[in-house]
Each structure stands twice: as C-alpha cells, then as structure tokens.
Write a protein that holds these residues in place. Sequence first.
Motif, mmCIF file in Angstrom:
data_model
loop_
_atom_site.group_PDB
_atom_site.id
_atom_site.type_symbol
_atom_site.label_atom_id
_atom_site.label_comp_id
_atom_site.label_asym_id
_atom_site.label_seq_id
_atom_site.Cartn_x
_atom_site.Cartn_y
_atom_site.Cartn_z
ATOM 1 N N LEU A 147 -30.241 -15.195 7.797
ATOM 2 C CA LEU A 147 -31.626 -14.781 8.003
ATOM 3 C C LEU A 147 -32.339 -14.446 6.697
ATOM 4 O O LEU A 147 -33.565 -14.326 6.683
ATOM 5 C CB LEU A 147 -31.672 -13.563 8.929
ATOM 6 N N GLY A 148 -31.592 -14.273 5.621
ATOM 7 C CA GLY A 148 -32.173 -13.849 4.357
ATOM 8 C C GLY A 148 -31.930 -12.374 4.101
ATOM 9 O O GLY A 148 -31.490 -11.626 4.989
ATOM 10 N N GLU A 149 -32.209 -11.942 2.893
ATOM 11 C CA GLU A 149 -31.967 -10.549 2.506
ATOM 12 C C GLU A 149 -33.234 -9.718 2.659
ATOM 13 O O GLU A 149 -34.346 -10.230 2.671
ATOM 14 C CB GLU A 149 -31.481 -10.494 1.064
ATOM 15 N N GLY A 150 -33.038 -8.402 2.734
ATOM 16 C CA GLY A 150 -34.163 -7.474 2.780
ATOM 17 C C GLY A 150 -34.833 -7.451 4.137
ATOM 18 O O GLY A 150 -34.289 -7.882 5.146
ATOM 19 N N GLY A 151 -36.056 -6.939 4.141
ATOM 20 C CA GLY A 151 -36.813 -6.851 5.384
ATOM 21 C C GLY A 151 -36.380 -5.687 6.244
ATOM 22 O O GLY A 151 -35.680 -4.758 5.802
ATOM 23 N N LEU A 152 -36.778 -5.709 7.502
ATOM 24 C CA LEU A 152 -36.391 -4.677 8.454
ATOM 25 C C LEU A 152 -34.887 -4.707 8.699
ATOM 26 O O LEU A 152 -34.232 -5.744 8.525
ATOM 27 C CB LEU A 152 -37.124 -4.892 9.780
ATOM 28 N N ILE A 153 -34.347 -3.563 9.106
ATOM 29 C CA ILE A 153 -32.945 -3.465 9.471
ATOM 30 C C ILE A 153 -32.849 -3.341 10.987
ATOM 31 O O ILE A 153 -33.541 -2.519 11.596
ATOM 32 C CB ILE A 153 -32.260 -2.250 8.813
ATOM 33 N N ALA A 162 -29.049 -9.431 20.682
ATOM 34 C CA ALA A 162 -30.411 -9.901 20.460
ATOM 35 C C ALA A 162 -30.347 -11.191 19.664
ATOM 36 O O ALA A 162 -29.307 -11.556 19.115
ATOM 37 C CB ALA A 162 -31.242 -8.851 19.725
ATOM 38 N N VAL A 163 -31.474 -11.881 19.595
ATOM 39 C CA VAL A 163 -31.551 -13.158 18.890
ATOM 40 C C VAL A 163 -32.678 -13.083 17.872
ATOM 41 O O VAL A 163 -33.764 -12.573 18.170
ATOM 42 C CB VAL A 163 -31.810 -14.306 19.884
ATOM 43 N N ALA A 164 -32.407 -13.574 16.660
ATOM 44 C CA ALA A 164 -33.409 -13.594 15.594
ATOM 45 C C ALA A 164 -33.754 -15.033 15.239
ATOM 46 O O ALA A 164 -32.905 -15.925 15.306
ATOM 47 C CB ALA A 164 -32.886 -12.864 14.367
ATOM 48 N N GLU A 165 -35.021 -15.246 14.840
ATOM 49 C CA GLU A 165 -35.486 -16.563 14.400
ATOM 50 C C GLU A 165 -36.362 -16.371 13.173
ATOM 51 O O GLU A 165 -37.247 -15.520 13.169
ATOM 52 C CB GLU A 165 -36.276 -17.241 15.523
ATOM 53 N N GLY A 185 -34.351 -10.031 6.918
ATOM 54 C CA GLY A 185 -34.786 -11.020 5.944
ATOM 55 C C GLY A 185 -36.096 -11.684 6.314
ATOM 56 O O GLY A 185 -37.143 -11.041 6.395
ATOM 57 N N ASN A 186 -36.044 -13.000 6.582
ATOM 58 C CA ASN A 186 -37.246 -13.782 6.875
ATOM 59 C C ASN A 186 -37.522 -13.904 8.375
ATOM 60 O O ASN A 186 -38.279 -14.788 8.796
ATOM 61 C CB ASN A 186 -37.099 -15.183 6.282
ATOM 62 N N THR A 187 -36.925 -13.020 9.175
ATOM 63 C CA THR A 187 -37.100 -13.095 10.625
ATOM 64 C C THR A 187 -38.557 -12.888 11.018
ATOM 65 O O THR A 187 -39.215 -11.959 10.553
ATOM 66 C CB THR A 187 -36.226 -12.042 11.327
ATOM 67 N N VAL A 188 -39.046 -13.778 11.877
ATOM 68 C CA VAL A 188 -40.413 -13.647 12.394
ATOM 69 C C VAL A 188 -40.421 -13.375 13.893
ATOM 70 O O VAL A 188 -41.472 -13.093 14.470
ATOM 71 C CB VAL A 188 -41.246 -14.915 12.099
ATOM 72 N N ARG A 189 -39.242 -13.448 14.504
ATOM 73 C CA ARG A 189 -39.181 -13.340 15.966
ATOM 74 C C ARG A 189 -37.844 -12.724 16.392
ATOM 75 O O ARG A 189 -36.787 -13.150 15.933
ATOM 76 C CB ARG A 189 -39.326 -14.737 16.560
ATOM 77 N N LEU A 190 -37.913 -11.696 17.240
ATOM 78 C CA LEU A 190 -36.728 -11.096 17.841
ATOM 79 C C LEU A 190 -36.823 -11.262 19.356
ATOM 80 O O LEU A 190 -37.855 -10.944 19.946
ATOM 81 C CB LEU A 190 -36.634 -9.602 17.507
ATOM 82 N N ILE A 191 -35.743 -11.735 19.983
ATOM 83 C CA ILE A 191 -35.736 -11.962 21.425
ATOM 84 C C ILE A 191 -34.617 -11.133 22.036
ATOM 85 O O ILE A 191 -33.451 -11.274 21.645
ATOM 86 C CB ILE A 191 -35.544 -13.455 21.749
#
Length: 254
Positions: free
Chosen positions: A185-191, A199-202, A220-226
């Motif tokens: 998903l990439g580094e950083g961002g929300l935890i 859950a599923v990340a995109e 990281g670069n997540t724009v969507r959580l399901i």
Amino acid sequence: MTRHPGVLWMAILALAGGCKKEPATLIAGLHSAGAPVLRVIGEEKRPIPVGAHLLSDEHIIATGPALLEYFGGGMRFLDNGDELDVGEADEAKLLGPNIPTRRWVAGAVQQLPPSQRLVAARYTNIEKTPPMANTELTAADYFKAFFTPNGMEKLGSGPRAEGPSKPLPAPPFRPKVPSIHAGPLGEGGLIANVEDGFAVAETDELTTAVLLEDREIPLGNTVRLILPDGAELTLRTAEGKELELEGPMDLRLR
C-alpha cells in the motif's frame, strides 16, 4: 391413439433444445485476497490471481478473507471455507452498490450518495505462468505467457506477426493500463488497526490488500477502505487522533 415414433423423437429434441445452458459471461473480478481463492476445474483447484475476471459458471472456494466485486456494483465478502457459484450469488443480480458509501473529511466520516463506476474496466484476464520444473522464468517466458500467446517465434516473422513493430519503451515511459492487482500500500499515511474481522484497502494505483486483525498497518497511498458487516477498525492520524469505524462501509479517504 398411437403416436408415430418420429413425432415423439422430434418432441424430445425440441424439449432438449429448449433447455440449453446459457453461455458463461464475465460477471465479477477478484478484488482482493488475504489467502488463496481457488477456482474449481473438474478435480483440480487452481489459485485465482487478484484482479482476475470471474465467469458466471465458475465455482470458487476461499481459504481466507477475500472480496469479489461484481460488474453491476455489488460486493461479496468471503472467508475461510466459503464456497460460491459466482453467478448464483445475490450480488450478481444487483445494479448498484450494496455497501453504504462514506467519505473521510478532516478526521470525520460523512455520507455520500451511491456512486456508479465502470467496474469491469478495473479487471483483466489474468492467467498465471505454468510452473516449469527446475527452471527459473526468464523475460522470454513471460512474453510467451502474457504478451504473445503463440510464442516468440511469431515476432517479426511475416506481415501478420504478433507483438510491437518496434521495442517497447522503458517502464517509466511506457503507458500504463491500470487494473486491480495485489501489492504493498505504500509507506506513511493513516494507520489502520482492525480489531474485529478484516478490512480491504485499495490505493490510487488500484493496488489492493486485505487487512487482518491486531496489526498496525500504514495505509500509504490508500484511497478506499471497505469493511464487511460487523468488522471494526480504528484509524489513527499522524497527530494521534483516532476514529473508530464499523462495517458495512465503503470509505473514500480522498
């Protein structure tokens, strides 16, 4: 009164013709998987790559949490041991999403109207390269498997040769066709910390991943959580602010 045998036989043929099986159609894609999802073909069970098309007549078995995305917009969550005839699921008949859509704004969750998207365009017809005994795969093997199905010998051999007319540019300059695929998903961002269920990340590049319980995962670069029904997840910002979420929910982070 007796029937002529020929008339009876024609009636049987007519009935048989009226019971023709509908041809299989592309109906869904494997959005994400935390463990292999298996396609049952006769006596065999073959892993399905994330991002692959699924046909309406396929029977699949999940060995862990996974998500199917139907081209009508419905989503179907699977867990270990679940079996499914893809075209028989209730979600296969939906035209529109079956999970409430939400948006993350300044640390709070807001409602969004249901969104309509071209779901089928996010998936592709993926097939894994067959295993080769005691042999490491080379670039030529991948070309044969994915790029030119009839083999490398067809490249440049006659007017109807398959493949590009000149070498492809290096990857940074090669046009990308985005499609769903598994990856980091990439580094950083929300935890994110899943406290119950999964859950599923995109990401913005259509990378997907399944988030399992009791692990702090940078989004990281997540724009969507399901989140499926009953799943519980806590989001934490870099400033330490926390927000508890409960499924079902399709949360847009950007």
